[in-house]
Scaffold this motif. Structure first.
Motif, PDB file in Angstrom:
ATOM      1  N   VAL A 107      67.294  78.892  34.857  1.00  0.00           N
ATOM      2  CA  VAL A 107      67.717  80.175  35.428  1.00  0.00           C
ATOM      3  C   VAL A 107      67.618  81.279  34.395  1.00  0.00           C
ATOM      4  CG1 VAL A 107      69.695  81.436  36.333  1.00  0.00           C
ATOM      5  CG2 VAL A 107      69.163  79.170  37.208  1.00  0.00           C
ATOM      6  N   SER A 108      68.028  80.988  33.155  1.00  0.00           N
ATOM      7  CA  SER A 108      68.017  82.016  32.112  1.00  0.00           C
ATOM      8  C   SER A 108      66.602  82.482  31.804  1.00  0.00           C
ATOM      9  CB  SER A 108      68.686  81.486  30.844  1.00  0.00           C
ATOM     10  OG  SER A 108      67.922  80.428  30.282  1.00  0.00           O
ATOM     11  N   GLU A 109      65.595  81.657  32.128  1.00  0.00           N
ATOM     12  CA  GLU A 109      64.210  82.002  31.830  1.00  0.00           C
ATOM     13  C   GLU A 109      63.492  82.614  33.026  1.00  0.00           C
ATOM     14  OE1 GLU A 109      62.661  78.275  30.598  1.00  0.00           O
ATOM     15  OE2 GLU A 109      63.468  78.398  28.568  1.00  0.00           O
ATOM     16  N   ASP A 135      63.301  85.500  36.244  1.00  0.00           N
ATOM     17  CA  ASP A 135      63.786  86.743  36.835  1.00  0.00           C
ATOM     18  C   ASP A 135      63.503  86.801  38.333  1.00  0.00           C
ATOM     19  OD1 ASP A 135      64.784  87.863  34.474  1.00  0.00           O
ATOM     20  OD2 ASP A 135      62.786  88.533  33.869  1.00  0.00           O
ATOM     21  N   GLN A 161      73.565  88.904  34.043  1.00  0.00           N
ATOM     22  CA  GLN A 161      73.513  87.445  33.958  1.00  0.00           C
ATOM     23  C   GLN A 161      72.180  86.986  33.365  1.00  0.00           C
ATOM     24  OE1 GLN A 161      75.766  85.371  37.452  1.00  0.00           O
ATOM     25  NE2 GLN A 161      74.605  87.061  38.317  1.00  0.00           N
ATOM     26  N   GLY A 162      72.269  86.116  32.384  1.00  0.00           N
ATOM     27  CA  GLY A 162      71.069  85.613  31.724  1.00  0.00           C
ATOM     28  C   GLY A 162      70.513  86.545  30.667  1.00  0.00           C
ATOM     29  N   LYS A 163      71.145  87.706  30.467  1.00  0.00           N
ATOM     30  CA  LYS A 163      70.644  88.677  29.499  1.00  0.00           C
ATOM     31  C   LYS A 163      71.586  88.865  28.319  1.00  0.00           C
ATOM     32  CE  LYS A 163      68.104  91.120  33.113  1.00  0.00           C
ATOM     33  NZ  LYS A 163      67.926  92.385  33.869  1.00  0.00           N
ATOM     34  N   ASP A 220      70.682  75.576  34.059  1.00  0.00           N
ATOM     35  CA  ASP A 220      71.095  76.787  33.344  1.00  0.00           C
ATOM     36  C   ASP A 220      69.965  77.332  32.484  1.00  0.00           C
ATOM     37  OD1 ASP A 220      73.619  76.747  34.445  1.00  0.00           O
ATOM     38  OD2 ASP A 220      74.445  75.505  32.842  1.00  0.00           O
ATOM     39  N   LYS A 221      69.236  76.449  31.824  1.00  0.00           N
ATOM     40  CA  LYS A 221      68.120  76.887  30.985  1.00  0.00           C
ATOM     41  C   LYS A 221      67.014  77.477  31.851  1.00  0.00           C
ATOM     42  CE  LYS A 221      65.157  75.317  27.183  1.00  0.00           C
ATOM     43  NZ  LYS A 221      63.901  75.897  27.665  1.00  0.00           N
ATOM     44  N   ARG A 228      74.694  81.057  39.807  1.00  0.00           N
ATOM     45  CA  ARG A 228      73.403  80.717  40.383  1.00  0.00           C
ATOM     46  C   ARG A 228      73.514  80.629  41.899  1.00  0.00           C
ATOM     47  NH1 ARG A 228      73.120  76.495  37.902  1.00  0.00           N
ATOM     48  NH2 ARG A 228      73.704  75.051  39.537  1.00  0.00           N
ATOM     49  N   SER A 282      76.818  81.862  31.465  1.00  0.00           N
ATOM     50  CA  SER A 282      75.830  80.905  30.949  1.00  0.00           C
ATOM     51  C   SER A 282      76.373  79.493  31.068  1.00  0.00           C
ATOM     52  CB  SER A 282      75.509  81.220  29.482  1.00  0.00           C
ATOM     53  OG  SER A 282      74.940  82.500  29.364  1.00  0.00           O
ATOM     54  N   SER A 334      65.595  81.307  42.346  1.00  0.00           N
ATOM     55  CA  SER A 334      64.362  81.391  41.568  1.00  0.00           C
ATOM     56  C   SER A 334      63.244  80.565  42.189  1.00  0.00           C
ATOM     57  CB  SER A 334      64.610  80.914  40.137  1.00  0.00           C
ATOM     58  OG  SER A 334      64.735  79.502  40.079  1.00  0.00           O
TER      59      SER A 334
END
Length: 797
Positions: free
Chosen positions: A151-153, A155, A784-786, A148-149, A201, A792, A229
């Motif tokens: 993916v959030s970082e 693009d 998502q992620g923003k 999760d961390k 994801r 999340s 990603s």
């Protein structure tokens, strides 16, 4: 005989292979009761060392190399970290030797390295395994706390083809010295069944068959997961230590082909369009499938058909094909209308099966059935003997499922917890040879089916018998209109002493679901010709064994050199399709549930929302009708929106039973509602308020733009923030702001670009169409992620 594949939860080890090499005798094996992976039989070596400083990590590995290993636990952990450097952020918490989490253990030694991640007061644990002889990493799956961390970082959005480059790179890194000629892609076994979701994801799964001495090996497989990603999220390596026979066959391919063609035969069968789906009333189509012996692997030296469970030659006498049932017992009679209580259900089981002395009914639950009876009220019962003179590890449990209305017994199993010392726990009479003859066991099995299955003598026939050292399993196929119905089956396992150890039945099809015309457009002769044109024989290694049976028997793992029938010359897994008897199309045996998403929608070309509509169909959010129409300008209801959202999270919702239930969620959302499963999923996701059976959800009402804005704020968890925007001034440049009641929700929807204004107006009362809902969902997916909370780490599976 038909190819009855049974999705028994205890057979997941087979289902993951999804192979055709196994298909023929996974009808010999996949329907076999009593396969159980249970308690650890392994020796545990806890290699912990005390920390010497407050800031030092616990070092649970060492440089010691125990007997039977060639590498230490420290080397094993280093090999994992080389493949998955992200795990350097985790703590190595344990090291266990000798494959501690499987029974029967594999024929090789392995290290299991435990990891843990601590974030505040939350700690999660997971593990990876490494071959203790070769040092090869066998399995690692990154936990959500890391993913999760990451993916959030990121693009990056890779296509499936681009992501496979990452998978192949890892394959070469994981298997030292691997050459391009030493493996082959397994193919898209799952993507046509499981659809990628719009939310959450996206992960791609790739399978590779490795070669031994230049030949594909059913015992050597690799599965690699890569997310969009480009991060490799999982790796699984199947291998075997057993000795391989020579790759030089004694029998030529020409002789094998001649025998294959002489023995090959096809039959008509009814196949469900979506065989994995739980939805009611699904339709069946008529197809030609190979008869049982036709696709069983051929031993490359003797030209005998081989059982992929035992590795031995198939006893052709056991292939009964369609023996009619005869017995002198009273046929099944359903209960008379009133729902059975738990004791009545238990009495039904005790009347038909031997519950040994000392066993007590310890658990009961009323709910929906499993795959064999997903839409019925069913009692799940279990008995145990906790006073028995044996440890809990080796104690026997009895379980059963009984229809709460008809009293029909769907399943009965005496489950033996098995382990390496099982032989010491067996009663003496079970260690002896067979005490009942084949004929006596067959009669008992037929009597059991006649007594427990409705219309058994008219609809069921004995199809196959599997001979094991300690039991015989009798497989029965259901026929309607004289044609076998795939998946509809019954089976009975009879132990050496004449005890019925397991019974299972699945009856799903009704006459209304079958095609009205039983005369196919394609003739039997043409179907056989088409199959023979398609089928090839590949010389390969066929795996067998490596399984534990209910009674404690272990089937040793091994490989045979075999000619394996397949429709794909580059794969031994190319035989999982059937020939539609009317259209001539090749269709997946388990249904192509994503066919609606693969077809181009027929009514969106040139539409202003064409791109969004196509995106929603490709992700399984929108389901086209049989003509490929999605009706982009149709006004949607609240219930439509709920279904869209639920499928955006899990487009495979209809494939699985998670989300099913028995309780009324709202006064107007009951278990038979078309919105029930979606609403339940959204409640679990906290995108809808908790269930309230006394309130109406009004899923049939048409959706307005303002209502949609309120629901979007709920999804984003911005309800409290929306409360700060209550004045018309909070909606600058919106001409109809005074007509908006939920100003905060509308304001946030505008600011985030989810529901843009229309020529300076919001139009709160305007109805939402399929096209507009598709655009909103597409915009929502891009958030998502923003945001702080949306998707999340809270994706539903």
């Amino acid at each position: 005989m038909s190819l009855n594949w049974k999705f028994n939860l205890r057979l997941k080890m087979f289902a993951t292979k999804a192979t055709t090499a196994a298909m023929a005798t996974l009808l010999l094996a996949s329907q076999t009761p009593g396969f159980a992976g249970s308690a650890s039989a392994a020796q545990e070596e806890q290699l912990t060392a005390a920390t010497t400083g407050e800031n030092e990590q616990l070092d649970a590995t060492s440089n010691d190399v125990p007997e039977g290993a060639k590498i230490s636990s420290r080397q094993a952990s280093e090999n994992i970290l080389k493949l998955f450097p992200l795990l350097k952020k985790a703590t190595i918490s344990s090291a266990r030797f000798d494959s501690p989490n499987s029974y029967p253990p594999p024929d090789y030694k392995a290290w299991e390295i435990g990891f843990q991640i601590t974030q505040g007061n939350h700690t999660s644990g997971f593990s990876g395994t490494v071959h203790a002889g070769t040092g090869e990493v066998l399995s690692v799956h990154l936990p959500s706390d890391i993913l999760d961390k990451h993916v959030s970082e990121s693009d990056v959005k890779l296509t499936k083809a681009q992501a496979e480059e990452k998978a192949v790179a890892l394959l070469y890194q994981a298997i030292s010295g691997l050459k391009e000629s030493e493996y082959a892609p397994i193919g898209d076994l799952y993507s046509s069944i499981e659809q990628e979701s719009l939310f959450g994801r996206t992960e791609y799964r790739y399978g590779y068959q490795l070669k031994h001495d230049g030949l594909l090996s059913d015992a050597e497989t690799v599965y690699i997961n890569v997310d969009e990603s480009g991060l490799v999220t999982g790796y699984s390596r199947g291998t075997i230590e057993a000795k391989y026979p020579s790759s030089k066959p004694a029998a030529s391919e020409e002789k094998a082909r001649q025998q294959f063609e002489e023995q090959f035969d096809v039959e008509l069968a009814y196949i469900a369009k979506d065989r994995l789906s739980s939805k009611q009333g699904q339709q069946y189509y008529l197809a030609y499938t190979p008869k049982n012996i036709s696709i069983i692997p051929i031993e490359a030296n003797t030209l005998e058909r081989i059982n992929t469970l035992t590795g031995k030659a198939v006893d052709e006498d056991s292939l009964q094909q369609d023996t009619k049932l005869k017995g002198d017992v009273t046929p099944f009679v359903p209960a008379n209308g009133t729902r059975l209580n738990v004791q009545q259900a238990a009495n039904r089981v005790a009347t038909n099966f031997d519950i040994p002395k000392g066993y007590k009914l310890e658990h009961n639950q009323l709910g929906k059935g499993y795959y064999s009876s997903p839409n019925n009220q069913v009692w799940s019962l279990s008995w145990s003997d906790r006073s028995a003179n044996m440890s809990y590890m080796f104690m026997r449990d009895i379980s059963a499922q009984v229809d709460a209305v008809t009293g029909q017994i769907y399943s009965y199993t005496m489950m033996q917890r098995i382990g390496p010392e099982m032989e010491q726990e067996k009663p003496a009479e079970e260690k002896a040879g067979k005490l009942v003859t084949r004929k006596q066991a067959e009669k008992l099995a037929m009597d059991t089916v006649i007594a427990l299955v409705p219309d058994a003598t008219e609809e069921f026939r004995l199809a196959n018998v599997i001979e094991m050292d300690d039991a015989r399993t009798f497989l029965f196929q259901r026929y309607l209109n004289g044609i076998p119905v795939k998946e509809d089956s019954a089976q009975v396992q009879v132990l050496n002493n004449g005890t019925v150890n397991e019974f299972y039945t699945r009856i799903a099809a009704t006459p209304e679901q079958l095609p009205a015309d039983v005369k196919p457009a394609i003739s039997y002769e043409k179907a056989k010709e088409l199959y023979l044109e398609e089928f090839k024989l590949i010389l390969a290694y066929s795996r067998y064994g490596g399984y534990g049976m209910n009674g404690g028997q272990v089937i040793p793992a091994g490989v045979n050199l075999a000619y394996m029938p397949t429709r794909d010359e580059n794969s031994i897994y190319g035989n999982y399709e059937a020939l539609d008897a009317n259209t001539g199309e090749w269709k997946l045996l388990y249904g192509d549930t994503s066919s609606a998403t693969k077809a181009e929608p027929t009514d969106i070309l040139g539409h202003v929302a064409e791109a969004a509509l196509r995106n929603m169909t490709q992700h399984g959010v929108l389901l086209a009708d049989e003509q490929g129409r999605v009706f982009p300008d149709r006004v949607i209801t609240r219930g439509d929106w709920f279904n869209y959202l639920a499928r955006a999270i899990n487009p495979n919702m209809d494939l699985y039973y998670s989300g099913d239930g028995d309780d009324k969620l709202y006064a107007d959302v009951t278990p038979d509602s078309p919105y029930y499963k979606a609403v339940r999923a959204l409640i679990d996701q906290r995108w809808l308020a908790g269930a309230d059976p006394e309130q109406n959800l009004n899923p049939q009402e048409e959706m307005t733009r303002e209502e949609l804005a309120v629901l979007l704020v709920r999804i984003l968890r911005y309800e409290k923030l929306a409360g700060f925007y209550t004045l018309p001034s909070d909606l600058p440049n919106i001409a109809d702001a005074s007509a908006i009641t939920s100003k905060g929700a509308v304001s946030l929807s505008l600011k985030l670009g989810l529901l843009p204004s229309i020529e300076g107006r919001f139009m709160p009362a305007r109805k939402v169409t399929v096209a507009e809902a598709s655009q909103v969902l597409e915009r929502l997916a891009k958030l998502q992620g923003k945001t702080d909370t949306f998707m999340s780490g809270n994706r539903l599976y």
